[in-house]
Design an enzyme around this catalytic site. Structure first.
Site, PDB file in Angstrom:
ATOM      1  N   LEU A 178       0.816  -1.220   0.000  1.00 10.78           N
ATOM      2  CA  LEU A 178       0.000   0.000   0.000  1.00 10.78           C
ATOM      3  C   LEU A 178       0.854   1.277   0.000  1.00 10.78           C
ATOM      4  O   LEU A 178       1.788   1.405   0.764  1.00 10.78           O
ATOM      5  CB  LEU A 178      -0.892  -0.018   1.247  1.00 10.78           C
ATOM      6  N   ASP A 179       0.494   2.222  -0.836  1.00 12.65           N
ATOM      7  CA  ASP A 179       1.173   3.530  -0.921  1.00 12.65           C
ATOM      8  C   ASP A 179       2.638   3.398  -1.325  1.00 12.65           C
ATOM      9  O   ASP A 179       3.422   4.329  -1.137  1.00 12.65           O
ATOM     10  CB  ASP A 179       1.094   4.305   0.413  1.00 12.65           C
TER      11      ASP A 179
END
Lengths: 283, 283, 283, 283
Positions: D226-227
Site C-alpha cells: 500500500l502507498d
C-alpha cells in the site's frame, strides 16, 4: 444566540492611530478579531486593512455606524459584510466552458462562498451546464453594431437578479467603456496569457510563435483599457518545444480555471482591495 | 584503452530513414547510444536529433566522416564533440555580479561542463571575483560613440582566448547588429523579466507598476532584435503587493541566476538547437 | 533626530483586546505601524503578532516597558528589537559549501540583515571561504566519543562572539539533546529532503530508489528529535526518470540553498514564531 | 487510404543495435517516426523506448510481427497499439467526486484519449455524475469480511466491459494483494499526499500536525504494498500556517485531480513504462 462572522475592509490615507481606532471600535461592541491584515503603500500613502471578526450582534448597521464613527477622522472607504450575506455573482461565458464548469463545481461544494443567481452567454452551448446546476441561463447574443442594446439587456438581468459582481469566464465579447466603468472593481476577467505578455487575440498562438518555455493566465479586474486592468492572480505552467499551439491551449486551460477560481474566491472573501492600477491581496 | 563519450547533434529536413542512418553509422563504428532525443517540427518540417554515445575510438574526425557519409542524402547540419573538449565560454558582466558568481561557482564544482578562459567587463568592480577564480579579467569600457572600437577589442579577446561562446551575465551594453550576427546561436543573454513582458529597461519597475503577481527571468540567444532572440529557459517567482520594486529586483536576482545557469548548462551539453526563432531543448 | 525602526513580536493566549492594547501602547509613544500581522490558532488558542513600527525614540528599554505594561494582563512573551541591532548568527558547516557560500553572498549584499561573526566547521575545507569574507573560522573536529568536549568548544565560541542564533548549513554532525535544548528556537537546519519524506541519511539516494518525481529541501528549527523540528520553509524541484542519485543531489543543492536562505532571512527579520511543533511565518 | 498512427513501446536488456533494429523494421514497412524517446538505466541495464509512427498499413498484426522479428535477438517486451484503439479504463470512486468529475470532463473534451466504459463505486453518491455522461454505473458495496466477493464482482464487471485498465479516483477501499497482482502496471491510484510523506489515513491532518509548508499528491501504480507502488506523477502546492487541516484538504483536492489527470493521460498515451519500483515517463 449564535455568533456572527463579519468582514470589514477599510482604505484611507495613512495616519497614526487607524488600527487603534478600529480595534477600539470592535472592542466596544465585543467583537473578537479572528484575522487581520494591514498594508501601507509607502509610495502612495494608502493604508489598507481587512479584519475578520466575530460578534454576537446581528445588527450590521449598528456595527457599521460604530466603526464609521470611530474612524471618521481618517475619512476611510469602508465595506462591512456579514459572511452569511454572500456576494451575488453573475457568470458570463461564451463557448469554452472549462472555467464555468470549474467555478460552478467549486461554488456547489462550498469552496467559493458566493451565490450564482444567473449565467449569461452570447452562445447557447453552455445552457445544459446551467440547467444541470439549476441556475437560470440567459442567452444575450451580441449582434454586430448592437452591443449597446445587448449591454442594456445585461444591465436588466443584473438588476433582476440583484447581482453585485460579474465574472467573465472566457466571455469573448469586449465590454463597452461605459459598462466597464459601471463595473469598476466588481468584474473579474480571465485572460489566457501571462499578462502583460501576449495581449490581444490568440495568445497561445503568440506564445507558440515566440517559443516561450512557460505559459500562463491572468485574472484581473475589468477596465475600459483592455487587458490592462488591475491584476488579481497569475500562474504559469512549464511547456516544451514539442507542444503545438493547440496543446499550449489545452495545458493553458488548466491554469486559466485555477487562476480564475483563486481570484474569484479571494474576491468572494473580500480579500482584494484596489490600490490604483494595482491590487492589495490579503491572502 | 579508455572509453570516449561523444555528443552528436543533427538538423535537416524531415524524411524517413534519418534515425536509421545515424544508428547504422554509430553501430558500424561500435558506438553505443547512451541517450538519444529526436523532434520533428510538423509545421516547418525540421528534424532535430541529439545523440550521446560512447566509443573506444579517439579519432573524432573519422567518426564525423562516418556519420556525414551515412547521412549525406539528408544534407544535415551536424555537430560532433568529444565531451572532454569543453566549450570555451567568455563571460561578460557589468556591475551586478550575482549571475557571474553563480556561474563560476557551478563551473568550478563541475556542475556546468565548460571552460571559462576569460571574463570581460565594461566596469572594474568584478575584477576581484575573476581573480579569486584565477581567470583573466579584461576591462573593456564602452565610451560614448566608440562602441565599434570596443567591439573590436572584444573580438580580439575572443580570438586570443579561442572562445567559442559568450554569456552575457547581466552585461548592460547593447551589442551591435553586426556582432550579434557573428555570435548567432553562440551568445546567451539573461533578461531580467519574463519575456515578452517588460522588454527594455528597468523591468522590475515596470513589473511593480503593472502589479504583477509573478516575476520572471528569461535566458535567450542574442540577436540584433533586442529582447527578441530565441528563448532557452524561463522561470518565475511569486511576489506580493507589499514588495517594492527594489524587493522585486532582489527576488528576481535569484531567478535570473538560476535561469541563466540552467540555460548555460543546457548549451554546454549541446542540448539547445535553433529552430528559427524558437529553440529545441533536449533536456 | 533620525527615525528608528523596531520589530515587536508577541505571543499569548488569545483574548479580546490584545491588538488594541498594543496599538494603544505604540500610539502613546508616537510609534507609527508600518507592517502588522496577526494570527490566532483556533485549535490551540495561541495568539501571535508581529509589528514593525517606526519611532523617534532611541530608548528601546523604555519602549519595551511601555508595551509590557500595556499588555501585562495578557501575560505575553514579547521580543522587541531595533532593526539596526542585527541577529548575530554563527554558521556551521561540514564539507558541502554551497549553502555557506550562498548565505555569505546574500549577507554581504544586504539581502539577509544579519551579522555573521564566526563560522565553525568540523572540517578545514571551508576555511578559504571564511577568509575571503574576512570572517573568523574555527575548526572544531568531532572525535568519536568526544562530542561533549566539541560541544563545549562550540558553546565557548558562541559566548566569545556573542552569538544569538545558529545556522547549520549542511553541518553533518548530530547535536546532543542537551545542546538542542539550549538552542531551542534559535538554531536552523537545512535537511536535504522534503520532510517528512526521506528522513535520515542519503536522502537523495532514498529519493532515487523510490522514484519520486519531485525532490525537495526543508529548513527547520533544530530539536532533539532529529529531522522533526518545526518546519520554517520548504520547496521542491521537478526531476525525471533519467536523473541519477548524483544528479538529484546536484539539482537538490539549488533548492537547499534557496530554502535555507529564505528561512534565515525570515528568521533574521523576526518573522518566524514558534507554535508548538509548528511555526507561524509572517512572510 | 488514410494514414494510421501507432505507438510502440519496447523494453529489454541494453545492447548495441536495438534502435537500429527498430528503425530498420519501421523503415521496411514505410513507417515514419513522429516521436521517439529512449532511456537506458545504467544501474539496471534496462533499455526502454517509445516510438510513435505513422504508416499506411492497417494490419497491426503484420506490423507487430515485423518488429518482433527484427528485434528477436534482444528478447524485448513489446506493446503496439493503433492510436484509434483507445485504452478502456474503468474508473472507481467512493464519495469524493472531484477526481471523477475532472477525468470525465477531460475525457469528454478529448484531452485524455481513453474510453470509460463503466464507473464502479462502493457508494451511490456519484451515480448522477455517471448518468450525466451516459456511462454505466455499478454499485459494488464492500461489506465487512466480504471483500473477496466484492472483488469477484469487480472482475466480472471488468470482463463484461472489456476493461484493460483501472483508475482509482479517490476509491477508499484497499484492494487485496491478489487483485493488485492481477492489475500490475494497469491500475493507477491517487494518494492525497506527497509520498513517501504521510502514508496511510488522513494525510492532510498529518500534514497539518507536522506543519509542512507545501502539500502534495501522488499518482502511482497500485501494488500489494500500500502507498508504495511505482510513482507516475507528483505535484505540490504552497500552504501557510493559518490553513486548517480542512483547508489543506480543499487546496489539496486541486492538486489531486491535476496529478491524477496528468498520470492518466500519460498512461493513456503509453508514455509510462515500468522499471522495477520506478517508472520511466516519456513525457
Amino acid at each position: 444566540m449564535s455568533i456572527q462572522h463579519y468582514v470589514l475592509t477599510l482604505r484611507c490615507a495613512d495616519a497614526p492611530g487607524i488600527i487603534h481606532a478600529v480595534s477600539g471600535a470592535l472592542l466596544s461592541i465585543e467583537g473578537n478579531v479572528l484575522e487581520q491584515a494591514q498594508y501601507t503603500n509607502e509610495r502612495t500613502g494608502m493604508f489598507a486593512m481587512r479584519t475578520r471578526f466575530e460578534s454576537e450582534s446581528t445588527d450590521i448597521e449598528a456595527l457599521r455606524a460604530h466603526v464609521e464613527q470611530a474612524t471618521a477622522s481618517f475619512d476611510p472607504i469602508i465595506t462591512l459584510r456579514n459572511e452569511d450575506d454572500r456576494h451575488r455573482v453573475m457568470i458570463m461565458v461564451s463557448q469554452y466552458d472549462h472555467c464555468l464548469v470549474d467555478l460552478l463545481y467549486r461554488q456547489a461544494n462550498g469552496e467559493i462562498p458566493m451565490d450564482v443567481p444567473v449565467i449569461v452567454s452570447n452562445h447557447e452551448v453552455c445552457r445544459p451546464i446551467a440547467e444541470q446546476y439549476g441556475i437560470p441561463f440567459r442567452y444575450i447574443p451580441v449582434e454586430k453594431g448592437a452591443k449597446e442594446q445587448a449591454e442594456d439587456e445585461l444591465r436588466a438581468v443584473m438588476a433582476e437578479f440583484d447581482v453585485d459582481a460579474v465574472v467573465l469566464a472566457r466571455y469573448m465579447q469586449i465590454l463597452s467603456n461605459e459598462l466597464c466603468g459601471e463595473l469598476e472593481g466588481k468584474a473579474i476577467n480571465i485572460h489566457h496569457s501571462f499578462l502583460p505578455g501576449f495581449k490581444g487575440a490568440r495568445p497561445y498562438h503568440q506564445a507558440y510563435d515566440r517559443g516561450v518555455k512557460l505559459i500562463g493566465a491572468t485574472a484581473h479586474f475589468v477596465t475600459g483599457d483592455l487587458d490592462e486592468g488591475p491584476i488579481i492572480e497569475q500562474d504559469v505552467e512549464r511547456v516544451q518545444h514539442h507542444h503545438t499551439a493547440e496543446e499550449l491551449a489545452q495545458i493553458g486551460s488548466d491554469i486559466e480555471r485555477l487562476v480564475l477560481a483563486r481570484a474569484v474566491k479571494l474576491f468572494a472573501e473580500d480579500r482584494v482591495l484596489l490600490d490604483g492600477h494595482r491590487t492589495v491581496v490579503f491572502a
